[in-house]
Enzyme design. Structure first.
Site, short mmCIF file in Angstrom:
data_model
loop_
_atom_site.label_atom_id
_atom_site.label_comp_id
_atom_site.label_asym_id
_atom_site.label_seq_id
_atom_site.Cartn_x
_atom_site.Cartn_y
_atom_site.Cartn_z
N LYS A 253 -31.62 139.33 -114.86
CA LYS A 253 -31.71 137.93 -115.28
C LYS A 253 -33.03 137.64 -115.98
O LYS A 253 -33.06 136.99 -117.02
CB LYS A 253 -31.58 136.99 -114.06
CG LYS A 253 -30.23 137.08 -113.35
CD LYS A 253 -30.11 136.02 -112.25
CE LYS A 253 -31.05 136.23 -111.08
NZ LYS A 253 -30.76 137.46 -110.30
N ARG B 287 -29.00 128.97 -106.35
CA ARG B 287 -28.74 130.15 -105.52
C ARG B 287 -27.74 129.86 -104.41
O ARG B 287 -27.33 130.77 -103.71
CB ARG B 287 -30.02 130.54 -104.79
CG ARG B 287 -31.01 131.45 -105.46
CD ARG B 287 -30.58 132.88 -105.54
NE ARG B 287 -31.60 133.83 -105.18
CZ ARG B 287 -32.66 134.14 -105.91
NH1 ARG B 287 -32.89 133.57 -107.05
NH2 ARG B 287 -33.50 135.06 -105.50
N ARG C 208 -38.33 149.27 -109.39
CA ARG C 208 -38.92 148.15 -110.13
C ARG C 208 -40.38 147.95 -109.74
O ARG C 208 -40.76 148.09 -108.58
CB ARG C 208 -38.11 146.88 -109.83
CG ARG C 208 -38.59 145.67 -110.59
CD ARG C 208 -37.45 144.71 -110.84
NE ARG C 208 -37.32 143.71 -109.80
CZ ARG C 208 -36.47 142.69 -109.90
NH1 ARG C 208 -35.68 142.54 -110.95
NH2 ARG C 208 -36.39 141.82 -108.93
N ARG D 139 -43.07 144.88 -105.26
CA ARG D 139 -43.06 143.61 -104.53
C ARG D 139 -42.78 143.84 -103.05
O ARG D 139 -42.04 144.74 -102.69
CB ARG D 139 -41.99 142.68 -105.10
CG ARG D 139 -42.54 141.76 -106.16
CD ARG D 139 -41.44 141.08 -106.96
NE ARG D 139 -40.35 140.56 -106.15
CZ ARG D 139 -39.28 139.98 -106.68
NH1 ARG D 139 -39.15 139.86 -107.98
NH2 ARG D 139 -38.32 139.54 -105.89
N ARG E 286 -31.55 141.09 -99.25
CA ARG E 286 -31.38 140.19 -100.41
C ARG E 286 -29.98 140.32 -101.00
O ARG E 286 -29.41 139.33 -101.44
CB ARG E 286 -32.44 140.50 -101.47
CG ARG E 286 -33.76 139.79 -101.20
CD ARG E 286 -34.90 140.42 -101.96
NE ARG E 286 -34.77 140.30 -103.39
CZ ARG E 286 -35.33 141.15 -104.26
NH1 ARG E 286 -36.03 142.16 -103.82
NH2 ARG E 286 -35.17 140.96 -105.54
P1 ADP Z 1 -34.56 138.33 -107.27
O1 ADP Z 1 -35.10 139.55 -107.91
O2 ADP Z 1 -34.08 138.52 -105.87
O3 ADP Z 1 -33.62 137.58 -108.14
P2 ADP Z 1 -36.42 136.14 -107.40
O4 ADP Z 1 -37.69 136.47 -108.05
O5 ADP Z 1 -35.43 135.30 -108.12
O6 ADP Z 1 -35.82 137.52 -106.96
O7 ADP Z 1 -36.70 135.44 -105.98
C1 ADP Z 1 -37.55 136.00 -105.01
C2 ADP Z 1 -37.43 135.22 -103.72
O8 ADP Z 1 -37.80 133.85 -103.94
C3 ADP Z 1 -36.03 135.14 -103.14
O9 ADP Z 1 -35.72 136.26 -102.36
C4 ADP Z 1 -36.11 133.86 -102.32
O10 ADP Z 1 -36.82 134.06 -101.12
C5 ADP Z 1 -36.97 132.98 -103.19
N1 ADP Z 1 -36.16 132.15 -104.13
C6 ADP Z 1 -36.18 132.23 -105.50
N2 ADP Z 1 -35.33 131.35 -106.05
C7 ADP Z 1 -34.76 130.68 -105.01
C8 ADP Z 1 -33.77 129.65 -104.92
N3 ADP Z 1 -33.21 129.10 -106.01
N4 ADP Z 1 -33.42 129.23 -103.69
C9 ADP Z 1 -33.97 129.74 -102.56
N5 ADP Z 1 -34.89 130.72 -102.58
C10 ADP Z 1 -35.29 131.19 -103.79
#
Ligand code: ADP
Ligand code: ZN
Length: 215
Positions: free
Chosen positions: A13, A88, A127, A162, A173
């Protein structure tokens, strides 16, 4: 363009969003980046979010909606935006629908980026992310390494794995994604906004989006 990018963690994404911003000046809005920035800066929001993020759990919807309500009203969103990592959950999608109606904003579409699970797992384990909160460039030790090991090409900061990208946090996740986020595909299908793109690379997704938007 005003798009939602859907897809599992590691579907690409963020990479797709960055490529799309170059087309028409739309901004990428990544809730993950915003939250990691807040954790690094030690703000109130960061302190509240940190524990959930480390475990690979979702941050509460109320915190996220507060962030998004402010962010979507910033002037750089006028040209368009790419929502990366938001919504989400179904409650977030419903709250977003209300928020957009209130702000008079219409979405073009929700793009579901489909990638096989084994590809996702492999990608997440390899990653690496720039630790500079203002950069957060993404690399991959196999497919997209930094020129100098462990150093960001763009800003020279350290590039790290990370904390939520250990094997345990990753599988958590993915479970969270299947349980809480994948129902959004049905939600946006009902809204008549969904397009699904099967994608092994980001260019295929970008081309699919351009085609759908007639760009
Ligand atoms: P990913 O690579 O899992 O898509 P992100 O960078 O989007 O990772 O998100 C990292 C973390 O931030 C998630 O695991 C969650 O804890 C939190 N997070 C991000 N966006 C949201 C959201 N829209 N709602 C709830 N938690 C979120
Ligand atoms: Zn960097």
């Amino acid at each position: 363009m005003k798009l939602i990018l859907l897809g599992a963690p590691g579907a690409g994404k963020g990479t797709v969003a960055k490529l799309l911003t170059a087309i028409d000046g739309s901004v990428q809005i990544s809730t993950g980046d915003i939250l990691r920035g807040a954790v690094q800066a030690g703000t109130e929001l960061g302190k509240e979010a940190e524990g959930y993020m480390k475990r690979g759990d979702l941050v509460p919807d109320s915190l996220i909606m507060g962030i998004m309500e402010n962010r979507l009203q910033e002037p750089d969103c006028e040209k368009g935006f790419l929502l990366d990592g938001f919504p989400r959950t179904i409650p977030q999608a419903e709250a977003l629908k209300e928020l957009l109606a209130k702000l008079g904003i219409t979405l073009d579409m929700a793009v579901d980026i489909e990638v096989p699970r084994d590809v996702i797992l492999d990608r997440l384990c390899t990653r690496r992310t720039c630790e500079n909160a203002d950069c957060q460039a993404i690399y991959n030790v196999k497919s997209n390494p930094t020129r100098q090991e462990g150093i960001c090409d763009k800003c020279g900061s350290r590039v790290i794995q990370r904390e939520d990208e250990t094997e345990e946090a990753i599988s958590h996740r993915l479970e969270t994604y299947n349980e809480k986020t994948s129902p959004l595909i049905g939600f946006y299908e009902k809204e008549g906004l969904l397009i699904s793109i099967e994608a092994l690379n980001s260019d295929a997704v970008v081309n699919g989006v351009k085609e759908k938007l007639g760009l």
